[in-house]
Structures are given as structure tokens and as C-alpha cells.
Write an enzyme that holds these catalytic residues in place. Structure first.
Site, PDB file in Angstrom:
ATOM      1  N   GLY A  43     -15.113  52.202  54.027  1.00 10.90           N
ATOM      2  CA  GLY A  43     -16.163  53.149  53.684  1.00 10.90           C
ATOM      3  C   GLY A  43     -15.710  54.579  53.527  1.00 10.90           C
ATOM      4  N   GLU A  44     -14.450  54.890  53.853  1.00 11.27           N
ATOM      5  CA  GLU A  44     -13.954  56.253  53.660  1.00 11.27           C
ATOM      6  C   GLU A  44     -13.955  56.625  52.181  1.00 11.27           C
ATOM      7  OE1 GLU A  44     -10.096  56.537  55.372  1.00 11.27           O
ATOM      8  OE2 GLU A  44     -10.812  56.341  57.452  1.00 11.27           O
ATOM      9  N   ARG A 101     -32.479  73.904  56.399  1.00 16.54           N
ATOM     10  CA  ARG A 101     -33.615  74.142  57.289  1.00 16.54           C
ATOM     11  C   ARG A 101     -33.170  74.447  58.723  1.00 16.54           C
ATOM     12  NH1 ARG A 101     -37.248  69.092  55.369  1.00 16.54           N
ATOM     13  NH2 ARG A 101     -35.171  68.321  54.837  1.00 16.54           N
ATOM     14  N   LYS A 200     -51.414  78.316  59.086  1.00 18.25           N
ATOM     15  CA  LYS A 200     -51.269  77.013  59.722  1.00 18.25           C
ATOM     16  C   LYS A 200     -50.422  77.146  60.978  1.00 18.25           C
ATOM     17  CE  LYS A 200     -47.081  75.488  57.377  1.00 18.25           C
ATOM     18  NZ  LYS A 200     -46.476  74.598  56.393  1.00 18.25           N
ATOM     19  N   ASP A 230     -40.912  67.694  51.171  1.00 19.06           N
ATOM     20  CA  ASP A 230     -40.224  66.647  51.926  1.00 19.06           C
ATOM     21  C   ASP A 230     -41.164  65.463  52.118  1.00 19.06           C
ATOM     22  OD1 ASP A 230     -38.642  65.102  53.550  1.00 19.06           O
ATOM     23  OD2 ASP A 230     -38.291  66.626  55.070  1.00 19.06           O
TER      24      ASP A 230
END
Length: 328
Positions: A43-44, A101, A200, A230
Site C-alpha cells: 500500500g505504500e 479547519r 447560531k 461538509d
């Protein structure tokens, strides 16, 4: 198609958003550079640059969107490969900056991951970063290398004006929270419209409680703006509140289509007339829906790349095209 003739200019794309990269290359008038990205059996990630870049000014297009960790590591490996192959400059074009974020310590013992990512890019060998509508503008200061921050509002304003959605005297721009007021005001100035603000409270991440609307939306076409969508919980709640307060229609414009979890279902079933997003993040077919309109950022990013490569000012790109002509 125009042809860009600088022999020392090279443009590469990694895996995150190949369709956008192809549009940028077409807008500039170059072919994308040859690079192979694959994986070892465990997976590298393995990156190989299939052409000489010695002494060239190289631009790499890579959004660090989902899968964010894979795309970030792929970018870091590419930067290392370019540095070891003697590129003159390594310019990172990030249509979407992942981890943005996490830009401050909101509570004890939290990391500032946006700063960590900046450190990693610099340490790998990047010489410049071009970002598009960062979640927080102060992330520019996390870098000790040149950072160019392009805004989404002019691009979205162009669409709203050319499509006839934004009608002078009948439009109000709505910020979904107090933190988005600067972004809403920038769009409102381009559209020559007033603003309103949704008050809010957010008890925890991705959960918000609408309290009140500051400003007049009654009888007007409301345009909500955010940097990203999102899970779409906050933005759809806000849209319903705007309609309850008497708006005739409500649209949403945003730069980054993160669209995680139940976002697509929420947006499709919302009161929005249209959901207008850019292509900074590649959307798979299963995340496209009937209310979606995609506006391409390719020409804006292409203009920025060419201006930077030619040592020209990028400040004219902060204006929408209806006001840009006098500022070239």
C-alpha cells in the site's frame, strides 16, 4: 487552443482531481507532465517523474481532499522527487487545503494541524503554495515561503450575475454564521447587495442550533455563502430559517464540495433552489444531484499560475471579471 511557450514551465497533476488539472492545462495551453503514481504491494505510494525537470519551474496540482491522508502523502513524495531531480522551483497548487479547519487550539491539548501540514510541505521542499479559499485566512501566515491565496467569491459572483440569479435590489447575501461575515461581505460588494447573518451556536462539531437572523431577508432572493459544505446540516437548517423569515428563494454558493455523510440527501431535500459549488474537489457520480451546479475554477487557477510564473501581480484575480478589465 492557445499554446504557452515557456520552455522552463512544467505542470503536473497527481491523483486527487485529474479532471480539474486537465482543464487548467487546456486553459494555459500546455500538456500535463508525465508522472506515474502507483503503489507497492503493502500500500505504500510510489511516484516516478517520467521526464526531465532539471532547472524547470514546476507546478503541481493536488487537492488534499478525501482520502486526505493518501493525497497529502502523495503530494509530499512528489515534492521530494522534484527536489531530488533538481527542479528550479516547486509550486504547489492546492484547490482544496485539507486539515484547514484545525487552524487553532479551541481546547486544551489540541494540535494545530493546518500548521503541521504547512511545516510538512515546506520541509519536503515546496518553494511556493497557491491555495484556493482557505477555511481561515490566517493559514497564510503558517508558511515561511510565498503563499498566494485566491478567493472563491469573484468566481461565484460571475456565475450569479451572468445567470441572472443576483438581481440588484432583490438580493441579500446571507452568512451562515458570524465567522463567515467577511466572506459574505466580499460577495455582497461584488453583487451590490446587503448582507444578513445567521446567529447560531455550535455545541459540537457538525452540530449547530439556529438562534436568530440579523438583517432583512423578507421578500428577497437569499444567497447563502460558505467556504465549504461538509455534512450540510448547518447550511440546510439555516436555509429553512431564511425561508421561514419570508425570503422568496434561497440559493447556496460554496467553493469546496466536501459533501460527506448525509450531505447529498440533505441538499437534495432542502429548500435550496440551486446548490452552486466549484470543482475544487472531484465529485464522484454518486455525489451529484439534481440541484447541483458546478462552476469550474480552472480558468482562475490557470490565470494565477501564469501570472506567478511571469512575475505578474495576482491582485486583479480578487475581482470578478466584470470589474477586472481596468486592473490588468
Amino acid at each position: 487552443m492557445r499554446t504557452y511557450t515557456d520552455p522552463k514551465f512544467k505542470l503536473f497533476s497527481l491523483s486527487a482531481n485529474q479532471p480539474l488539472a486537465e482543464k487548467i492545462a487546456e486553459s494555459i495551453g500546455v500538456e500535463l507532465g508525465k508522472v506515474t503514481v502507483d503503489r507497492f504491494s503493502d500500500g505504500e505510494i510510489r511516484v516516478n517523474i517520467d521526464e526531465s525537470i532539471r532547472g524547470d519551474n514546476v507546478y503541481i496540482i493536488q487537492s488534499t481532499s478525501a482520502p486526505v491522508n493518501d493525497n497529502l502523502v502523495e503530494l509530499l513524495i512528489m515534492i521530494d522527487a522534484l527536489r531530488r531531480a533538481s527542479a528550479a522551483s516547486i509550486n504547489i497548487v492546492m484547490p482544496y487545503y485539507g486539515y484547514a479547519r484545525q487552524d487553532r487550539k479551541a481546547r486544551s491539548r489540541e494540535p494545530i494541524t493546518a500548521k503541521l501540514v504547512a511545516n510538512m510541505l515546506e520541509k519536503a521542499g515546496a518553494t511556493r503554495v497557491i491555495a484556493f479559499d482557505l477555511h481561515a485566512a490566517q493559514i497564510q501566515g503558517f508558511f515561511d515561503i510565498p503563499m498566494d491565496h485566491l478567493m472563491g467569491a469573484p468566481l461565484l459572483a460571475d456565475y450569479l450575475l451572468s445567470s441572472g440569479i443576483a438581481e440588484e435590489g432583490n438580493t441579500v447575501v446571507v452568512s451562515p454564521d458570524h465567522g463567515g461575515v467577511t466572506r459574505a461581505r466580499a460577495l455582497a460588494e461584488l453583487l451590490k447587495a446587503p448582507i444578513a447573518i445567521i446567529d447560531k451556536r455550535r455545541p459540537k462539531a457538525n452540530v449547530a442550533k439556529i438562534m436568530n437572523i440579523i438583517g432583512d431577508v423578507k421578500g428577497k432572493r437569499a444567497i447563502m455563502i460558505d467556504d465549504m459544505i461538509d455534512t450540510a446540516g448547518t447550511i440546510t437548517q439555516g436555509a429553512q430559517k431564511v425561508m421561514d423569515e419570508g425570503a422568496s428563494e434561497v440559493y447556496v454558493v460554496a467553493t469546496h464540495a466536501v459533501l460527506s455523510g448525509p450531505a447529498v440527501e440533505r441538499l437534495e431535500n432542502s429548500v435550496f433552489t440551486k446548490v452552486i459549488l466549484t470543482d475544487s474537489i472531484k465529485l464522484p457520480e454518486e455525489k451529484k444531484f439534481s440541484k447541483l451546479v458546478q462552476v469550474s475554477a480552472a480558468d482562475l487557477l490557470a490565470d494565477a499560475i501564469m501570472r506567478i510564473n511571469e512575475n505578474k501581480a495576482v491582485s486583479p484575480l480578487f475581482l470578478n471579471r466584470y470589474r477586472r478589465g481596468a486592473h490588468k
